[in-house]
Design a protein around this motif. Structure first.
Motif, short mmCIF file in Angstrom:
data_model
loop_
_atom_site.label_atom_id
_atom_site.label_comp_id
_atom_site.label_asym_id
_atom_site.label_seq_id
_atom_site.Cartn_x
_atom_site.Cartn_y
_atom_site.Cartn_z
N GLN A 98 69.71 88.01 64.33
CA GLN A 98 69.16 86.66 64.36
C GLN A 98 70.26 85.61 64.13
O GLN A 98 70.27 84.56 64.78
N GLN A 99 71.18 85.92 63.22
CA GLN A 99 72.29 84.99 62.96
C GLN A 99 73.18 84.85 64.19
O GLN A 99 73.61 83.75 64.54
N LEU A 100 73.47 85.97 64.85
CA LEU A 100 74.28 85.94 66.07
C LEU A 100 73.58 85.14 67.17
O LEU A 100 74.21 84.34 67.86
N HIS A 101 72.28 85.38 67.31
CA HIS A 101 71.51 84.66 68.33
C HIS A 101 71.56 83.15 68.05
O HIS A 101 71.78 82.34 68.96
N ARG A 102 71.38 82.78 66.81
CA ARG A 102 71.40 81.36 66.41
C ARG A 102 72.80 80.75 66.64
O ARG A 102 72.93 79.64 67.17
N PHE A 103 73.83 81.48 66.24
CA PHE A 103 75.21 81.04 66.43
C PHE A 103 75.49 80.80 67.91
O PHE A 103 76.02 79.77 68.30
N TYR A 104 75.09 81.75 68.73
CA TYR A 104 75.28 81.64 70.18
C TYR A 104 74.50 80.44 70.72
O TYR A 104 75.06 79.62 71.47
N SER A 105 73.24 80.34 70.35
CA SER A 105 72.39 79.24 70.84
C SER A 105 72.94 77.87 70.43
O SER A 105 72.91 76.92 71.22
N ASP A 106 73.43 77.79 69.21
CA ASP A 106 73.92 76.50 68.69
C ASP A 106 75.22 76.05 69.34
O ASP A 106 75.48 74.85 69.42
N HIS A 107 76.04 76.99 69.78
CA HIS A 107 77.41 76.61 70.17
C HIS A 107 77.81 76.96 71.60
O HIS A 107 78.84 76.48 72.08
N HIS A 108 77.03 77.78 72.27
CA HIS A 108 77.42 78.22 73.61
C HIS A 108 77.55 77.05 74.59
O HIS A 108 78.53 76.94 75.32
N ALA A 167 85.39 74.85 65.45
CA ALA A 167 86.85 74.99 65.34
C ALA A 167 87.24 76.45 65.54
O ALA A 167 88.25 76.75 66.19
N TYR A 168 86.45 77.34 64.99
CA TYR A 168 86.71 78.77 65.13
C TYR A 168 86.59 79.19 66.59
O TYR A 168 87.47 79.87 67.13
N LEU A 169 85.50 78.78 67.24
CA LEU A 169 85.31 79.09 68.66
C LEU A 169 86.42 78.46 69.51
O LEU A 169 86.92 79.08 70.46
N HIS A 170 86.81 77.25 69.16
CA HIS A 170 87.87 76.55 69.87
C HIS A 170 89.17 77.34 69.81
O HIS A 170 89.88 77.48 70.81
N ILE A 199 83.98 87.75 69.17
CA ILE A 199 83.34 87.63 67.85
C ILE A 199 82.50 88.88 67.57
O ILE A 199 82.54 89.43 66.47
N LEU A 200 81.77 89.33 68.58
CA LEU A 200 80.96 90.54 68.41
C LEU A 200 81.85 91.75 68.12
O LEU A 200 81.51 92.59 67.28
N ALA A 201 82.97 91.84 68.82
CA ALA A 201 83.88 92.98 68.63
C ALA A 201 84.48 93.00 67.22
O ALA A 201 84.79 94.06 66.69
N ARG A 202 84.61 91.83 66.62
CA ARG A 202 85.17 91.76 65.26
C ARG A 202 84.13 92.11 64.20
O ARG A 202 84.47 92.23 63.02
N ASP A 203 82.88 92.22 64.62
CA ASP A 203 81.79 92.54 63.71
C ASP A 203 81.80 91.60 62.51
O ASP A 203 81.70 92.01 61.36
N GLN A 204 81.97 90.34 62.82
CA GLN A 204 82.11 89.31 61.79
C GLN A 204 80.77 88.72 61.39
O GLN A 204 79.87 88.57 62.21
N ASP A 205 80.65 88.38 60.14
CA ASP A 205 79.46 87.70 59.64
C ASP A 205 79.57 86.23 60.05
O ASP A 205 80.29 85.45 59.44
N VAL A 206 78.84 85.86 61.10
CA VAL A 206 78.97 84.50 61.63
C VAL A 206 78.42 83.45 60.67
O VAL A 206 78.83 82.29 60.73
N ALA A 207 77.55 83.85 59.76
CA ALA A 207 77.01 82.90 58.78
C ALA A 207 78.10 82.42 57.82
O ALA A 207 77.99 81.35 57.23
N SER A 208 79.18 83.20 57.68
CA SER A 208 80.25 82.82 56.76
C SER A 208 81.30 81.90 57.40
O SER A 208 82.22 81.45 56.72
N ILE A 209 81.17 81.62 58.68
CA ILE A 209 82.13 80.76 59.37
C ILE A 209 81.82 79.31 59.02
O ILE A 209 80.74 78.80 59.34
N ARG A 210 82.75 78.66 58.34
CA ARG A 210 82.52 77.29 57.85
C ARG A 210 82.56 76.24 58.95
O ARG A 210 81.81 75.29 58.93
N GLU A 211 83.51 76.39 59.86
CA GLU A 211 83.67 75.44 60.96
C GLU A 211 83.52 76.20 62.28
O GLU A 211 84.52 76.55 62.92
#
Length: 171
Positions: free
Chosen positions: A10-20, A63-66, A48-60
């Protein structure tokens, strides 16, 4: 545990939806092509998926996607530059020696690997190696061009050769 997976999804889906959309628009402005922008935006999220990162912990997040997208964009332009140089060289050849599309793709991939290998060398080592291999210059001429002794050029060449061998052994 299953709940953690659902929450992450759900977090990944939200992250993708918010920033894609934002990311794809930024890439489109830099590439001038919506198709390439869509591909690189997807590649960014795949990283990002390959890094298996917790996207909820990304503050910016933007900037990270950039940052990730800028790296992919640089790779895209470098690849494009290599492909164009190869196609220009190929256009100078008689049509009967033109390789098949499959062979051309393999050659471009090989050129990209060589480019990546050379990029890992220190600047003077890379320049000495290219002057020797592509221009056929003598070590004395290379030394003069680089402002170093012939002995130093020999060290540069040894360093380049060792680097090539180490990469060959690693693969």
């Amino acid at each position: 545990m299953a709940g953690d997976g659902i929450l992450r999804q759900q977090q990944l889906h939200r992250f993708y939806s918010d920033h894609h959309g934002w990311l794809q628009g930024w890439l489109r402005r830099h590439l001038g092509c919506s198709h390439h922008a869509a591909d690189l935006a997807q590649d960014t999220f795949v990283r990002i998926l390959a890094r298996d990162q917790d996207v909820a912990s990304i503050r910016e997040p933007r900037a990270y996607l950039h940052t990730i997208a800028k790296g992919l964009l640089a790779n895209h332009w470098r690849r494009r530059q290599i492909e164009l140089a190869y196609l220009e060289a190929l256009a100078l050849q008689p049509e009967q020696v033109a390789p098949s599309p499959e062979t051309r793709a393999l050659i471009v991939e090989t050129l990209l690997e060589v480019d990546a290998m050379l990029a890992r060398l220190p600047d003077r080592v890379r320049r000495a190696f290219l002057m020797s291999q592509l221009q056929g210059l003598t070590y004395a001429a290379i030394g003069e061009a680089l402002g170093v002794s012939e002995r130093m050029v020999k060290k540069y060449m040894a360093q380049a050769m060792l680097h090539c061998l180490a990469l060959q052994d690693a693969s």
